[in-house]
Write a protein that holds these residues in place. Structure first.
Motif, PDB file in Angstrom:
ATOM      1  N   ALA A   1      -0.524 -44.002  37.297  1.00 54.56           N
ATOM      2  CA  ALA A   1      -0.257 -43.430  38.421  1.00 54.56           C
ATOM      3  C   ALA A   1       1.119 -42.990  38.850  1.00 54.56           C
ATOM      4  O   ALA A   1       1.303 -41.842  39.267  1.00 54.56           O
ATOM      5  CB  ALA A   1      -1.119 -44.076  39.733  1.00 54.56           C
ATOM      6  N   ALA A   2       1.914 -44.002  38.443  1.00 51.98           N
ATOM      7  CA  ALA A   2       3.422 -43.809  38.630  1.00 51.98           C
ATOM      8  C   ALA A   2       3.962 -42.738  37.817  1.00 51.98           C
ATOM      9  O   ALA A   2       4.858 -41.878  38.412  1.00 51.98           O
ATOM     10  CB  ALA A   2       4.355 -45.179  38.479  1.00 51.98           C
ATOM     11  N   ARG A   3       3.385 -42.584  36.676  1.00 52.58           N
ATOM     12  CA  ARG A   3       4.131 -41.309  35.793  1.00 52.58           C
ATOM     13  C   ARG A   3       3.553 -40.101  36.327  1.00 52.58           C
ATOM     14  O   ARG A   3       4.313 -39.020  36.298  1.00 52.58           O
ATOM     15  CB  ARG A   3       3.260 -41.669  34.225  1.00 52.58           C
ATOM     16  N   VAL A   4       2.343 -40.007  36.946  1.00 56.60           N
ATOM     17  CA  VAL A   4       1.767 -38.472  37.220  1.00 56.60           C
ATOM     18  C   VAL A   4       2.574 -38.367  38.499  1.00 56.60           C
ATOM     19  O   VAL A   4       2.761 -37.130  38.988  1.00 56.60           O
ATOM     20  CB  VAL A   4       0.352 -38.664  37.582  1.00 56.60           C
ATOM     21  N   ASP A   5       2.845 -39.543  39.337  1.00 53.59           N
ATOM     22  CA  ASP A   5       3.523 -39.168  40.787  1.00 53.59           C
ATOM     23  C   ASP A   5       4.973 -38.580  40.524  1.00 53.59           C
ATOM     24  O   ASP A   5       5.402 -37.847  41.263  1.00 53.59           O
ATOM     25  CB  ASP A   5       3.610 -40.429  41.360  1.00 53.59           C
ATOM     26  N   ALA A   6       5.507 -39.397  39.544  1.00 58.19           N
ATOM     27  CA  ALA A   6       7.003 -38.981  39.396  1.00 58.19           C
ATOM     28  C   ALA A   6       7.150 -37.515  38.538  1.00 58.19           C
ATOM     29  O   ALA A   6       7.758 -36.717  39.093  1.00 58.19           O
ATOM     30  CB  ALA A   6       7.487 -39.715  38.018  1.00 58.19           C
ATOM     31  N   ALA A   7       6.009 -37.164  37.807  1.00 60.23           N
ATOM     32  CA  ALA A   7       5.695 -35.582  37.399  1.00 60.23           C
ATOM     33  C   ALA A   7       5.674 -34.709  38.378  1.00 60.23           C
ATOM     34  O   ALA A   7       6.398 -33.766  38.538  1.00 60.23           O
ATOM     35  CB  ALA A   7       4.783 -35.733  36.235  1.00 60.23           C
ATOM     36  N   LEU A   8       4.723 -35.159  39.370  1.00 67.46           N
ATOM     37  CA  LEU A   8       4.714 -33.962  40.431  1.00 67.46           C
ATOM     38  C   LEU A   8       5.634 -33.936  41.527  1.00 67.46           C
ATOM     39  O   LEU A   8       5.993 -32.918  42.036  1.00 67.46           O
ATOM     40  CB  LEU A   8       3.443 -34.505  41.353  1.00 67.46           C
ATOM     41  N   THR A   9       6.497 -34.924  41.672  1.00 67.37           N
ATOM     42  CA  THR A   9       7.902 -34.971  42.636  1.00 67.37           C
ATOM     43  C   THR A   9       8.677 -34.001  41.817  1.00 67.37           C
ATOM     44  O   THR A   9       9.395 -33.238  42.528  1.00 67.37           O
ATOM     45  CB  THR A   9       8.182 -36.614  42.674  1.00 67.37           C
ATOM     46  N   GLU A  10       8.785 -34.071  40.521  1.00 69.03           N
ATOM     47  CA  GLU A  10       9.757 -33.288  39.724  1.00 69.03           C
ATOM     48  C   GLU A  10       9.376 -31.921  39.928  1.00 69.03           C
ATOM     49  O   GLU A  10      10.166 -30.955  40.007  1.00 69.03           O
ATOM     50  CB  GLU A  10       9.910 -33.666  38.387  1.00 69.03           C
ATOM     51  N   LEU A  11       8.124 -31.742  39.999  1.00 72.50           N
ATOM     52  CA  LEU A  11       7.517 -30.275  40.303  1.00 72.50           C
ATOM     53  C   LEU A  11       7.433 -29.582  41.445  1.00 72.50           C
ATOM     54  O   LEU A  11       7.834 -28.455  41.705  1.00 72.50           O
ATOM     55  CB  LEU A  11       6.087 -30.154  39.541  1.00 72.50           C
ATOM     56  N   VAL A  12       7.225 -30.493  42.672  1.00 65.33           N
ATOM     57  CA  VAL A  12       7.094 -29.926  43.954  1.00 65.33           C
ATOM     58  C   VAL A  12       7.905 -30.544  44.836  1.00 65.33           C
ATOM     59  O   VAL A  12       7.807 -30.080  46.210  1.00 65.33           O
ATOM     60  CB  VAL A  12       5.471 -29.749  44.459  1.00 65.33           C
ATOM     61  N   GLY A  13       8.577 -31.719  44.402  1.00 60.34           N
ATOM     62  CA  GLY A  13       9.406 -32.468  45.392  1.00 60.34           C
ATOM     63  C   GLY A  13       8.641 -33.314  46.567  1.00 60.34           C
ATOM     64  O   GLY A  13       7.654 -33.528  46.374  1.00 60.34           O
ATOM     65  N   GLN A  14       9.426 -33.866  47.248  1.00 63.86           N
ATOM     66  CA  GLN A  14       8.801 -34.777  48.221  1.00 63.86           C
ATOM     67  C   GLN A  14       8.241 -34.445  49.351  1.00 63.86           C
ATOM     68  O   GLN A  14       8.560 -33.223  49.824  1.00 63.86           O
ATOM     69  CB  GLN A  14       9.808 -35.756  48.715  1.00 63.86           C
TER      70      GLN A  14
END
Length: 713
Positions: free
Chosen positions: A246-259
């Motif tokens: 879950a943390a890996r996908v969360d980090a990838a999504l943060t990189e893509l759309v921000g916080q």
């Protein structure tokens, strides 16, 4: 003078006057403020229908309570309340007399009148004015309870986290505007990938079963799916098997759309922080959720996508009653909320294959050319190697394993997957092969290191002077070799190479991109930084394939694919050696990297034999007389087939037990109840009604009922 019907006109007039007076008094009485024991009740909708947070299935209904006028403003549907229920001398009918203990509950709705004609007990307390139970969440939990023959209260305990007042007082900011639709990126490797992203970005609800390519790109691809859904102005929910993924996908999504647009919902956050994030989701402050199993109930507003990764992982099946599976819950949400659905995995479960075969979802997979580029080379102990090394087929580390490890270490880290944790978790007498057991509790003895005394796996007592109770022998042999013993053996074979272990007690997230041996149990494999592992050894294949379980082959292939996907592609020299009988179907599916074909053949066999998911099945477990009585009393659907009952192993005296487990020496049985497709709801309803009737009459001991049990071994 008499009327035509024989009555005196004066008598009729008196009766009419009496009726009019009664009507006037009734209207006047209704006009008075309603009270309960002197306290004034709410004027409008003075009756609250409450779901009591109590698990037994015979209490699985709404109970009516009066709403005091002082609570009128806060007594809204969805809030937490406390009510009196029961009494010290016995259960009070529907909680309507004062007395009994205070129980938590949820106010579901308010109505003008109750069907109960007696005086209603009043709500004792509004715990919080925060409406945590929305109509959508209530409908979902009711559907889950009905599917799994459980109570609504049990499902709500899984769906709504415990309250923390501090979190409720916090104000959450408005979410940022939706992002722009993402570029296809690595989704271009799949023929239908860009079209799937485009459909989500345009507000569509496509449904797909995704066979992801091996390698490190799948977290970013999942993030792109979520970003495309957010671009349409809708919410998204992704359920992962563990916190690391879950943390890996969360980090990838943060990189893509921000916080700001999404949140991570996992147990490691702690109760208060998890409740704070759950409230942010409920209030609409975040639009996307990535989390573990409990996140499947997350109250995402305007849900546009539900996704699950690695749906064959056992962590997706809840260990608490009524044992719902995250995949099935998300499928229910996709149907009820008209959302898109994505079932993704490196492999393919039989259940996901059935979704494709019946047309509910479409396959989303890459071509064979892309697969050959991304997948590592898979090697087995073939006939030529067996002729050169006579012990190759039975050796734990044949020549192939040593060659693969040595070649891989010249280029980077090497992963070694071992099915068992510990040092030597199972021992037996060398002479008679009798399992070594503790003299105190009869638990299994194990060696936790090379220089410590034998220790019991249950009570922890040391046994330095063990001898066999059957033959008197004093020498032991290993039945199973664990990860720590494997690390010790490899460390002696490669003294110049560092050896690291990853397992339940200590799980590594990642390892550096330099030569090292990484010994791991399935599911705990760390990610190798850089390009990935140079090679991998999949040891003790017999331990995975030899389990007496319907899913043994599917589970072995799933674990092998998870480890092999961390290895570099064949073009970069990545090699995987699987130590198992090469002619077996799961091994051949790994060699060809064809999980979809393996799952399709498994589905065809289960259809022929009538096993799930082609049929619906329930397990009924308990004492023989209780199992027989419940099955006899249940109004099962026509055409039902009962398999068994068969006796379950008698629990050992010293083994740890959970509440409701059989007592030492007590014999339990299990019966499997099988019905045709389309009869699952009728089966669950019949078994639930039979259990409720037994609880009301207090007949016999409790009987466990589990719909779609994962283990049929």
């Amino acid at each position: 003078m008499s009327s035509e019907n024989g009555r005196d006109p004066g008598e009729r007039g008196e009766q009419l006057a009496l009726i009019r007076e009664t009507v006037r008094e009734t209207r006047a009485e209704r006009a008075k403020p309603r009270t309960w024991r002197g306290a004034q009740l709410a004027d409008a909708l003075p009756v609250a229908r409450v779901l009591v947070d109590k698990g037994p299935v015979h209490l699985d209904k709404l109970w009516d309570y009066a709403v005091p006028a002082a609570m009128d403003a806060d007594a809204r549907p969805g809030v937490r309340v406390r009510v009196r229920f029961g009494a010290g001398t016995g259960r009070v009918r529907e909680g309507r007399r004062e007395g009994g203990g205070l129980l938590d509950g949820y106010l579901v709705e308010r109505i003008a009148e109750s069907d109960y004609r007696g005086p209603l007990a009043a709500l004792a307390q509004i715990v919080s004015p925060e409406p945590v139970l929305s109509p959508e969440l209530l409908a979902l939990c009711r559907a889950v309870a009905d599917r799994y023959a459980g109570s609504l209260a049990d499902v709500l305990q899984l769906a709504v986290p415990p309250r923390h007042a501090k979190a409720e007082a916090e104000r959450f900011p408005e979410p940022p505007p939706p992002p722009a639709p993402p570029a296809p990126g690595s989704w271009a490797r799949y023929p239908d990938g860009p079209a799937f992203l485009d459909a989500l970005a345009r507000g569509g609800a496509p449904r797909a079963v995704w066979s992801a390519l091996p390698g490190p790109r799948w977290p970013g691809e999942l993030a792109a799916v979520v970003a495309a859904t957010l671009a349409s102005g809708r919410g998204a929910l992704v359920v992962m098997p563990d916190g690391r993924s879950a943390a890996r996908v969360d980090a990838a999504l943060t990189e893509l759309v921000g916080q700001g647009l999404h949140t991570l919902l996992v147990a490691d956050s702690g109760p208060e922080e998890r409740y704070r994030r759950w409230l942010a989701i409920r209030r609409g402050a975040v639009r996307a959720v990535i989390g573990t199993r409990a996140a499947m109930y997350a109250p995402v507003a305007d849900l546009g996508l539900v996704a699950i990764w690695d749906d064959g992982n056992s962590s997706h099946s809840d260990t608490n009653a009524p044992h719902p599976h995250a995949r099935d819950v998300l499928l229910l949400r996709a149907v009820h909320e008209k959302a898109a659905c994505l079932v993704g995995d490196l492999g393919r479960t039989v259940e996901a294959t059935q979704l494709v075969e019946n047309g509910w979802a479409r396959p989303l997979e890459a071509g064979r050319e892309q697969l050959r580029t991304a997948a590592p080379l898979i090697r087995t102990v073939d006939d030529v190697q067996a002729a050169r090394d006579e012990a190759a087929r039975v050796a734990r580390l044949p020549t192939l394993a040593w060659q693969t490890a040595r070649a891989g270490l010249a280029r980077g880290p090497v992963l070694v997957q071992v099915p068992r944790r510990g040092y030597v978790p199972r021992l037996a007498c060398e002479r008679c092969r009798e399992p070594a057991r503790c003299r105190h509790c009869a638990g299994p003895l194990e060696a936790r290191s090379n220089d410590t005394a034998l220790c019991c796996g249950w009570c922890g007592r040391e046994t330095p002077d063990w001898h066999c109770a059957e033959c008197g022998g004093t020498r032991l042999r290993a039945q199973i070799v664990g990860a720590r013993r494997t690390a010790e053996e490899l460390g002696r074979a490669f003294p110049e190479v560092p050896v690291r272990t990853s397992g339940r007690d200590h799980v590594l997230d990642s390892v550096p991109d330099r030569p090292a041996l990484v010994v791991s149990t399935p599911g705990a494999e760390p990610v190798a930084e850089g390009a990935g592992y140079a090679a991998a050894l999949l040891l003790d294949g017999w331990a995975l394939l030899g389990r007496a379980d319907l899913r043994a082959g599917e589970e072995a292939l799933r674990r092998w694919l998870g480890a092999a996907a961390l290895v570099r592609g064949q073009a970069e020299g990545g090699t995987v050696a699987v130590i198992a009988e090469p002619t077996l179907r799961p091994v051949q599916a790994l060699v060809r990297w064809d999980p979809a074909g393996h799952a399709l053949r498994e589905l065809a066999e289960r259809a022929e034999l009538g096993f799930p998911p082609v049929s619906r099945m329930a397990s009924v477990t308990g004492r023989p007389e209780d199992v027989a009585e419940l099955l006899r009393a249940a109004e099962l659907p026509s055409g039902v087939e009962v398999l068994g009952p068969v006796p379950l192993p008698v629990p050992d005296p010293g083994r740890p037990r959970r509440p409701g487990d059989p007592q030492p020496g007590e014999q339990w049985e299990r019966a499997l109840v099988r019905v045709r497709p389309g009869q699952g709801a009728a089966l669950a309803a019949a078994l639930k009604a039979a259990r409720a009737a037994r609880l009301v009459k207090r007949e016999g001991a409790a009987v466990r009922v589990r719909i779609d049990p994962p283990d049929l071994g």
